[in-house]
Design a protein around this motif. Structure first.
Motif, short mmCIF file in Angstrom:
data_model
loop_
_atom_site.label_atom_id
_atom_site.label_comp_id
_atom_site.label_asym_id
_atom_site.label_seq_id
_atom_site.Cartn_x
_atom_site.Cartn_y
_atom_site.Cartn_z
N ILE A 1 1.12 -1.71 -0.30
CA ILE A 1 -0.02 0.15 0.13
C ILE A 1 1.14 1.17 -0.07
CG2 ILE A 1 -1.89 1.06 1.49
CD1 ILE A 1 -2.26 -1.30 2.68
N ASP A 2 0.97 1.97 -0.85
CA ASP A 2 2.14 2.43 -1.30
C ASP A 2 0.95 4.30 -1.77
OD1 ASP A 2 5.58 2.58 -1.79
OD2 ASP A 2 4.90 4.70 -1.67
N ALA A 3 1.80 5.15 -2.36
CA ALA A 3 2.06 5.51 -3.26
C ALA A 3 2.33 5.88 -4.80
CB ALA A 3 2.06 7.28 -2.96
N HIS A 4 3.83 5.01 -3.96
CA HIS A 4 4.98 5.10 -5.05
C HIS A 4 4.81 2.88 -5.39
CE1 HIS A 4 5.58 8.65 -2.68
NE2 HIS A 4 6.28 9.04 -4.28
N ALA A 5 5.15 3.45 -6.96
CA ALA A 5 5.19 1.41 -6.70
C ALA A 5 6.40 0.80 -6.61
CB ALA A 5 5.22 0.94 -8.66
N LEU B 1 2.63 -1.02 4.30
CA LEU B 1 2.62 0.10 4.27
C LEU B 1 3.13 0.84 4.56
CD1 LEU B 1 -1.31 1.29 5.38
CD2 LEU B 1 0.89 2.91 6.10
N ASP B 2 3.36 1.45 3.05
CA ASP B 2 4.31 2.99 2.90
C ASP B 2 3.02 4.61 3.47
OD1 ASP B 2 6.52 4.55 0.48
OD2 ASP B 2 5.46 5.73 2.35
N PHE B 3 3.59 5.21 4.77
CA PHE B 3 2.29 6.36 5.46
C PHE B 3 2.01 6.88 4.13
CE2 PHE B 3 1.34 4.70 9.38
CZ PHE B 3 2.37 4.08 9.98
N ASP B 4 2.86 7.41 2.99
CA ASP B 4 2.74 8.41 1.50
C ASP B 4 2.00 8.06 0.71
OD1 ASP B 4 5.74 7.61 -0.25
OD2 ASP B 4 4.01 6.17 -0.31
N ALA B 5 1.04 6.26 0.93
CA ALA B 5 -0.48 6.48 0.94
C ALA B 5 -1.51 6.97 0.93
CB ALA B 5 -0.22 4.69 1.56
#
Ligand SMILES: N=C(N)NCCCCNCCCN
Ligand SMILES: [Mn+2]
Ligand SMILES: [Mn+2]
Length: 291
Positions: free
Chosen positions: A127-131, A209-213
């Motif tokens: 889960i992230d903004a970035h791939a 989970l990357d918090f920038d998601a």
């Protein structure tokens, strides 16, 4: 006595869940500071209500132990990752459910390797903004932009949710490798395709989970913020669906970069605590009592 995530001081031997601070952030490519993420989340966790109204349980009752932070080697990402892998192996071999707190996203690679070594096969929910599918970034294959390229190459099935930044080569790679990609713009247009996401995942899942998601309006304390992110509710609803139907074998929460906005640190701590509660319900360590 280290009271985090609730008010119980659970001895290591009795704890089912180990929270592992991993302050490594030498693989960041933009704003610094993720090394202070674990400590910020732990401190914020002290302000949380131990009873979680939404789940009607107190996640602290699973027995949570905050381990010592994993050290790193300033001049060597490889040696730093080896220390992370070894720390994870120690707790996994002790039968603990691991919740790792980053640190930058490169830590997911050694963490997932350790989980597979002890627990066998599973799929990845990213889960992230970035791939984070770059073969390397700024000259390093250990970049925080590359962990899922590494893990795809090591055969892990991958589901990515919330993505809103990837280059053409990463998109081509994702399609070629059968990555189940659920970009943020689709979620905003159609809502969470929970059934599709669950069908794309295997029975056993590791969650990263990357918090920038999360949208920067909800989570402004990250190293590479991007607009068009997920709401807190969307992430919680996704996690609840996954825990309800899958066996979650481990989790990491990365890229919090504290910048004085305490609501972001509380958001991070609450999300981690909620996920621990979901694991407790899934594993049968907790039973919802009802109001
Ligand atoms: N947080 C991350 N995973 N960041 C990934 C770094 C890739 C930057 N792309 C933008 C390139 C601008 N020249
Ligand atoms: Mn990431
Ligand atoms: Mn990211």
């Amino acid at each position: 006595m280290r009271l985090y995530f609730g008010e119980r001081d659970t001895p290591y031997e009795e704890a089912r869940v180990v929270v592992l601070p991993v302050p490594y952030d030498l693989s960041l490519s933009f704003l610094p500071g993720a090394r202070r993420g674990p400590e910020a989340i732990l401190l914020a966790s002290r302000e949380l209500e131990p009873f979680l109204l939404e789940l009607e349980v107190a996640p602290e009752e699973v027995g949570i132990y905050a381990a010592e932070p994993v050290p790193w080697v300033a001049g060597s990402a490889e040696e730093s990752h080896a220390l992370i892998r070894e720390a994870a192996l120690t707790h996994l071999r002790a039968g603990k459910f691991l919740v790792a707190l980053g640190g930058d996203h490169s830590i997911t690679h050694p963490l997932v390797q350790a989980h597979r070594e002890v627990l066998g096969a599973f799929s990845l929910l990213h889960i992230d903004a970035h791939a984070d599918l770059y073969p390397e970034w700024q000259g390093s294959v250990y970049s925080h932009a590359s962990p899922f390229y590494r893990l795809l190459g090591e055969g892990f099935p991958l589901v990515q949710v919330g993505i809103r930044a990837m280059d053409q080569d990463s998109l081509a790679l994702a399609r070629a490798k059968g990555v189940a990609l659920f970009p943020a713009h689709r979620l905003h247009r159609e809502g969470l395709p929970l059934r599709e996401i669950l069908e794309a995942l295997g029975e056993r899942v590791y969650i990263s989970l990357d918090f920038d998601a999360l949208d920067p309006s909800v989570m402004p304390s990250v190293g590479t913020p991007l607009p068009g992110g997920l709401s807190y509710r969307q992430v919680v609803d996704l996690l609840e669906a996954v825990f309800r139907e899958k066996e979650v074998v481990g989790m990491d929460f990365v890229e919090l970069s504290p910048n004085g906005q305490f609501h972001a640190e509380m958001t991070a701590a609450q999300l981690v605590y909620h996920a621990i509660g979901l694991k407790g319900l899934q594993a049968g360590w907790l039973e919802a009592r009802g109001l």
